[in-house]
Design a protein around this motif. Structure first.
Motif, PDB file in Angstrom:
ATOM      1  N   GLU A  52       0.824  -1.209   0.000  1.00 53.05           N
ATOM      2  CA  GLU A  52       0.000   0.000   0.000  1.00 53.05           C
ATOM      3  C   GLU A  52       0.855   1.254   0.000  1.00 53.05           C
ATOM      4  O   GLU A  52       0.569   2.209  -0.734  1.00 53.05           O
ATOM      5  N   VAL A  56       0.803   4.226  -2.765  1.00 47.45           N
ATOM      6  CA  VAL A  56       0.494   5.616  -2.406  1.00 47.45           C
ATOM      7  C   VAL A  56       1.587   6.551  -2.906  1.00 47.45           C
ATOM      8  O   VAL A  56       1.309   7.626  -3.449  1.00 47.45           O
ATOM      9  N   VAL A  99      -0.096   9.605   5.639  1.00 48.48           N
ATOM     10  CA  VAL A  99      -0.784   8.455   5.041  1.00 48.48           C
ATOM     11  C   VAL A  99      -0.396   7.213   5.822  1.00 48.48           C
ATOM     12  O   VAL A  99       0.741   6.746   5.747  1.00 48.48           O
ATOM     13  N   GLU A 120      -4.492   4.761   2.027  1.00 46.32           N
ATOM     14  CA  GLU A 120      -4.619   4.379   0.614  1.00 46.32           C
ATOM     15  C   GLU A 120      -6.074   4.138   0.255  1.00 46.32           C
ATOM     16  O   GLU A 120      -6.552   4.549  -0.810  1.00 46.32           O
TER      17      GLU A 120
END
Length: 450
Positions: A52, A56, A99, A120
């Motif tokens: 992920e 991203v 994130v 994500e």
């Protein structure tokens, strides 16, 4: 798989509030869509750099090329700036956007950074122009997701399958338009901080799992129910008929009423098929396409997967059975044919008494046990039945080769062996996939030698 929450309230006090509607001030406030579209982020931190996190980074480099991207991860990061282990982050205020990868527990992060958090999954939901069908549940979500996707594809719909079962969702974003139906397998970790819900939400079941990740079981249930929390009128919630759930969406219950011919073993898969059928009915796809697709559908890898028959012994790989309830379903699916079970793994604090009781009343004769829960299950069996040591052959090992070799030595010809550990794998293996692959490889290799 059935969505069993009956009896939940007595065992997990306070969980009844989860089912009757709830508020959660630990989740992220507001809708991040406008932030992502209209605000320039000079300084972005990515927490975790596995699949992920890498996806991203590629998305951000393409859409925000002038932003500075910093990565904190426990492992060495190639091709990107790495500062160190995310647990060592001190300068949270330096970042405009953070994130968080799904594998990092929210409970381990300071609450002061919650308003800066995204994920994500959140970025995908905010950016996706297509319609999203989201599927979650402790067990059954992968099979249900794949069934829905295959039927939609067979019906000529433009569709993609994303989430845990495929590539990271953002990798598909460029090819998605308003005509695309996105079939998204959603874990509780992905749902926990999500501030949107899919147009069609499917909840297969909830059992105690990931108790090391969440504050408690109630916190885990809240994360799962996030799949419907933000639904509105015109959306759909597909759920087990035995467990009514509050939702603003149109609610569609399912049981195990679908009787389509299928290669999938076990009663639990009838629930998965029924849930998939309810979604397919929303799209008006005829029964002929559904039935033909289900009839040709094979079990997914590591999910009651038939490995083969070697030296007159059948081998099944059910490595994704990481909780007792999943292993109980596997035992029921194979019935009297099951002679040997390989089980045990990392202890995450779930209740193993049900699996101990189930084995005692089954036709299983041979137990091959991995630490630490293998020993725990065996001790429970001996406490329940003092004569258990005389009824079962027991092998204890921490190596897959020895486990499979023991299965060949002990299993009655014509009978079956299953790897269904009722536990996670991280104390001995990289993950469930590594555990399952090793099992299959040794079954084949040792099957060639007399």
């Amino acid at each position: 798989v059935a969505f069993y929450l009956s009896g939940l309230h007595a065992k997990y006090p306070g969980s009844e509030g989860v089912l009757k509607g709830w508020t959660n001030d630990n989740f992220l406030p507001g809708d991040l869509k406008s932030t992502l579209k209209f605000t320039y982020f000079a300084n972005i931190l990515i927490l975790g750099y596995a699949r992920e996190g890498r996806s991203v980074r590629e998305f951000l480099l393409k859409n925000y090329p002038d932003s500075k991207i910093t990565i904190w991860d426990q492992k060495v990061v190639d091709g990107a700036e790495k500062v160190g282990d995310w647990k060592e982050v001190k300068n949270w205020t330096d970042f405009d956007l953070i994130v968080k990868s799904a594998g990092i527990p929210l409970k381990n992060l300071p609450k002061k950074i919650y308003p800066k958090l995204t994920s994500e999954t959140q970025i995908f939901f905010d950016s996706c122009p297509g319609e999203i069908v989201g599927i979650t549940g402790t067990k059954g979500k992968s099979t249900t997701t794949a069934l829905i996707y295959e039927v939609l594809k067979a019906a000529g719909k433009k569709t993609v399958m994303v989430g845990n079962i495929g590539k990271p969702a953002l990798d598909y974003l460029e090819g998605i338009d308003e005509e695309t139906i996105v079939v998204f397998e959603l874990s509780s970790h992905q749902l926990q901080t999500l501030t949107k819900s899919p147009h069609i939400a499917v909840l297969t079941n909830i059992y105690p799992e990931h108790l090391d990740y969440y504050l408690d079981f109630k916190d885990y249930v809240k994360a799962k129910l996030n799949i419907t929390k933000f639904q509105k009128k015109g959306d759909f919630l597909v759920y087990n008929q035995e467990n009514p759930i509050k939702s603003k969406a149109s609610k569609i219950p399912f049981g195990k009423e679908v009787t389509a011919q299928s290669k999938l073993l076990g009663e639990h898969n009838q629930y998965n098929i029924s849930a998939a059928k309810k979604v397919i009915d929303i799209y008006g796809i005829n029964d002929e396409i559904f039935n033909k697709t289900v009839a040709n559908f094979k079990s997914l890898e590591h999910r009651m997967e038939f490995v083969g028959k070697f030296r007159d012994i059948k081998f099944y790989n059910d490595s994704l059975a990481t909780i007792p309830e999943a292993t109980i379903s596997a035992i029921e699916a194979l019935g009297d044919d099951l002679n040997t079970i390989i089980l045990g793994g990392m202890d995450r604090g779930v209740d193993y008494l049900p699996i101990a009781k189930k084995i005692l009343v089954s036709k299983i004769k041979n137990l091959i046990l991995f630490p630490t829960t293998g020993e725990k299950i065996w001790q429970l069996m001996c406490e329940l039945d003092k004569s258990a040591p005389g009824k079962f052959m027991v092998v204890k090992t921490d190596r897959m080769e020895e486990a499979v070799r023991g299965a060949y030595n002990l299993t009655t010809p014509g009978k079956s062996v299953i790897l269904s550990c009722a536990s996670t794998s991280f104390n001995l293996f990289t993950d469930y996939a590594d555990r399952g692959k090793q099992f299959k490889d040794w079954a084949v290799k040792l099957g060639k030698t007399a």
